[in-house]
Design a protein around this motif. Sequence first.
Motif, PDB file in Angstrom:
ATOM      1  N   ALA A  48      28.947  48.420  52.349  1.00 50.01           N
ATOM      2  CA  ALA A  48      28.996  49.655  51.564  1.00 50.01           C
ATOM      3  C   ALA A  48      28.138  50.748  52.173  1.00 50.01           C
ATOM      4  CB  ALA A  48      28.544  49.376  50.128  1.00 50.01           C
ATOM      5  N   ARG A  49      27.204  50.376  53.068  1.00 49.15           N
ATOM      6  CA  ARG A  49      26.353  51.349  53.748  1.00 49.15           C
ATOM      7  C   ARG A  49      26.623  51.396  55.247  1.00 49.15           C
ATOM      8  NH1 ARG A  49      26.844  52.738  49.835  1.00 49.15           N
ATOM      9  NH2 ARG A  49      25.491  53.233  48.107  1.00 49.15           N
ATOM     10  N   GLY A  50      27.796  50.925  55.628  1.00 46.95           N
ATOM     11  CA  GLY A  50      28.229  51.071  57.004  1.00 46.95           C
ATOM     12  C   GLY A  50      27.670  50.072  57.983  1.00 46.95           C
ATOM     13  N   VAL A  51      27.054  49.013  57.509  1.00 45.44           N
ATOM     14  CA  VAL A  51      26.529  47.959  58.387  1.00 45.44           C
ATOM     15  C   VAL A  51      27.456  46.754  58.244  1.00 45.44           C
ATOM     16  CG1 VAL A  51      24.572  46.480  58.953  1.00 45.44           C
ATOM     17  CG2 VAL A  51      24.179  48.791  58.053  1.00 45.44           C
ATOM     18  N   HIS A  52      28.118  46.394  59.321  1.00 50.91           N
ATOM     19  CA  HIS A  52      29.136  45.346  59.258  1.00 50.91           C
ATOM     20  C   HIS A  52      28.661  44.091  59.983  1.00 50.91           C
ATOM     21  CE1 HIS A  52      31.973  48.188  57.516  1.00 50.91           C
ATOM     22  NE2 HIS A  52      31.597  49.056  58.443  1.00 50.91           N
ATOM     23  N   GLU A  53      28.659  42.990  59.242  1.00 53.25           N
ATOM     24  CA  GLU A  53      28.257  41.693  59.771  1.00 53.25           C
ATOM     25  C   GLU A  53      29.293  40.655  59.364  1.00 53.25           C
ATOM     26  OE1 GLU A  53      26.182  40.591  61.779  1.00 53.25           O
ATOM     27  OE2 GLU A  53      24.175  41.481  61.633  1.00 53.25           O
ATOM     28  N   THR A  54      29.452  39.621  60.194  1.00 54.18           N
ATOM     29  CA  THR A  54      30.348  38.526  59.822  1.00 54.18           C
ATOM     30  C   THR A  54      29.670  37.644  58.780  1.00 54.18           C
ATOM     31  OG1 THR A  54      29.512  37.040  61.542  1.00 54.18           O
ATOM     32  CG2 THR A  54      31.334  38.523  62.137  1.00 54.18           C
ATOM     33  N   LEU A  55      30.489  36.969  57.991  1.00 53.57           N
ATOM     34  CA  LEU A  55      29.935  36.079  56.975  1.00 53.57           C
ATOM     35  C   LEU A  55      29.138  34.950  57.615  1.00 53.57           C
ATOM     36  CD1 LEU A  55      29.747  35.337  53.979  1.00 53.57           C
ATOM     37  CD2 LEU A  55      31.864  34.029  54.248  1.00 53.57           C
ATOM     38  N   GLY A  56      29.653  34.424  58.730  1.00 50.56           N
ATOM     39  CA  GLY A  56      28.944  33.338  59.409  1.00 50.56           C
ATOM     40  C   GLY A  56      27.562  33.750  59.868  1.00 50.56           C
ATOM     41  N   ARG A  57      27.421  34.965  60.379  1.00 48.60           N
ATOM     42  CA  ARG A  57      26.122  35.453  60.832  1.00 48.60           C
ATOM     43  C   ARG A  57      25.142  35.563  59.666  1.00 48.60           C
ATOM     44  NH1 ARG A  57      22.839  35.833  65.073  1.00 48.60           N
ATOM     45  NH2 ARG A  57      24.626  36.337  66.392  1.00 48.60           N
ATOM     46  N   LEU A  58      25.629  36.041  58.527  1.00 45.78           N
ATOM     47  CA  LEU A  58      24.747  36.212  57.377  1.00 45.78           C
ATOM     48  C   LEU A  58      24.374  34.869  56.749  1.00 45.78           C
ATOM     49  CD1 LEU A  58      26.254  39.400  55.707  1.00 45.78           C
ATOM     50  CD2 LEU A  58      24.311  39.210  57.258  1.00 45.78           C
ATOM     51  N   VAL A  59      25.303  33.920  56.774  1.00 44.82           N
ATOM     52  CA  VAL A  59      24.967  32.566  56.313  1.00 44.82           C
ATOM     53  C   VAL A  59      23.860  31.994  57.188  1.00 44.82           C
ATOM     54  CG1 VAL A  59      25.814  30.187  56.163  1.00 44.82           C
ATOM     55  CG2 VAL A  59      27.194  32.055  55.251  1.00 44.82           C
ATOM     56  N   ARG A  60      23.998  32.191  58.514  1.00 44.47           N
ATOM     57  CA  ARG A  60      22.962  31.737  59.441  1.00 44.47           C
ATOM     58  C   ARG A  60      21.619  32.381  59.114  1.00 44.47           C
ATOM     59  NH1 ARG A  60      19.921  34.138  62.622  1.00 44.47           N
ATOM     60  NH2 ARG A  60      19.109  33.281  64.555  1.00 44.47           N
ATOM     61  N   THR A  61      21.633  33.694  58.858  1.00 44.42           N
ATOM     62  CA  THR A  61      20.393  34.405  58.559  1.00 44.42           C
ATOM     63  C   THR A  61      19.774  33.894  57.258  1.00 44.42           C
ATOM     64  OG1 THR A  61      21.291  36.365  59.667  1.00 44.42           O
ATOM     65  CG2 THR A  61      19.383  36.700  58.249  1.00 44.42           C
ATOM     66  N   TYR A  62      20.603  33.578  56.280  1.00 48.49           N
ATOM     67  CA  TYR A  62      20.097  33.020  55.022  1.00 48.49           C
ATOM     68  C   TYR A  62      19.376  31.695  55.271  1.00 48.49           C
ATOM     69  CZ  TYR A  62      21.154  35.474  50.677  1.00 48.49           C
ATOM     70  OH  TYR A  62      21.112  36.326  49.615  1.00 48.49           O
ATOM     71  N   PHE A  63      19.999  30.811  56.053  1.00 51.66           N
ATOM     72  CA  PHE A  63      19.377  29.508  56.310  1.00 51.66           C
ATOM     73  C   PHE A  63      18.071  29.664  57.087  1.00 51.66           C
ATOM     74  CE2 PHE A  63      23.636  27.441  55.578  1.00 51.66           C
ATOM     75  CZ  PHE A  63      23.210  26.618  54.551  1.00 51.66           C
ATOM     76  N   VAL A  64      18.039  30.584  58.058  1.00 56.77           N
ATOM     77  CA  VAL A  64      16.789  30.843  58.784  1.00 56.77           C
ATOM     78  C   VAL A  64      15.731  31.372  57.814  1.00 56.77           C
ATOM     79  CG1 VAL A  64      15.701  32.272  60.558  1.00 56.77           C
ATOM     80  CG2 VAL A  64      17.907  31.191  61.013  1.00 56.77           C
TER      81      VAL A  64
END
Length: 312
Positions: free
Chosen positions: A63-79
């Motif tokens: 919604a603020r123009g920053v596009h990430e894949t779901l897999g990348r964000l799942v990885r970031t959550y686990f880290v």
Amino acid sequence: MKRAAATLVVTGLCTAYILWKIDLGTTGRVLAHAQVGWWLASVAIMVASVWPMAWRWQRLLAARGVHETLGRLVRTYFVGYAAGQVLPTSLGGDASRIYETARRHQGVGATAAGTVLLERALGGVATLVLAAVGFALAVGRYDVGGYIWAELAFVVAAALAGLVLFSTRLRPLLRRSQPLLRALRIERPLRGVYGALHSFRGDAPLLAAMFALTLVVQAVRVLAIWCAGKAVGVDLSPRPYYVMGPLLFLVMLVPFTVNGLAVRESFFVSFLGGLDVSADRAFATGFLFFIVTIALSLPGLAIVLREGVRRR
């Protein structure tokens, strides 16, 4: 030094309380006979909840123009969960997620921080809604003393904090803090984060949808605590956990100790003790839930170690 001393004092007091209430031998036997199936169910609930939360973050960033894949964000959550094991409570995990996102996208530090804080706000509001439900369930039904009134106090305090943070009419009052913030050299980054948060004021449909999702996820995560209790023979229905769970989530937000060590277990002993659960089983429930959070951090630890080897 003062913070470290305070942490040691809180940890020491909570540990002393636990040792006073439990019998180490009995507690060891309770844990030795824990039902692995119930514990695995608790782990499964917590792990599965990462994907909807990562998708929520993805929608807010997009919604603020920053596009990430779901897999990348799942990885970031686990880290982030792994970081939370050595940094103060869940706030350490939030800092890790902000850092990771800002590192991958230059110039979006304020947006990253704003979306993470908005996620935290949505989670806090959802927790408080569950707390209000828990309050209604507990009044006249469960003898948990001041805990239900603590939930009510949290609800009122959060409503007032939300009013101060998001109301445009109160901005003149907030500006009075600018001289102090400038002196501390944090006025500029805080202003950026404040602006990022307020930019969502016009996205009511998005926020409503994300709040509904958060409420469902939080309600399901409470069942993970119930499963940990069932694993050690705590014969209670899920209902009292909807009184206890929101309070536990709120307590774990406050950085009393690293990863909530001893504070979490003291809370379990105190709360479940009011429901005629033995101190040994109550402590075992809290300890098993702690092991669940450790298990939740293992994928993040594996990611960090693997990436460290690749860099070398």
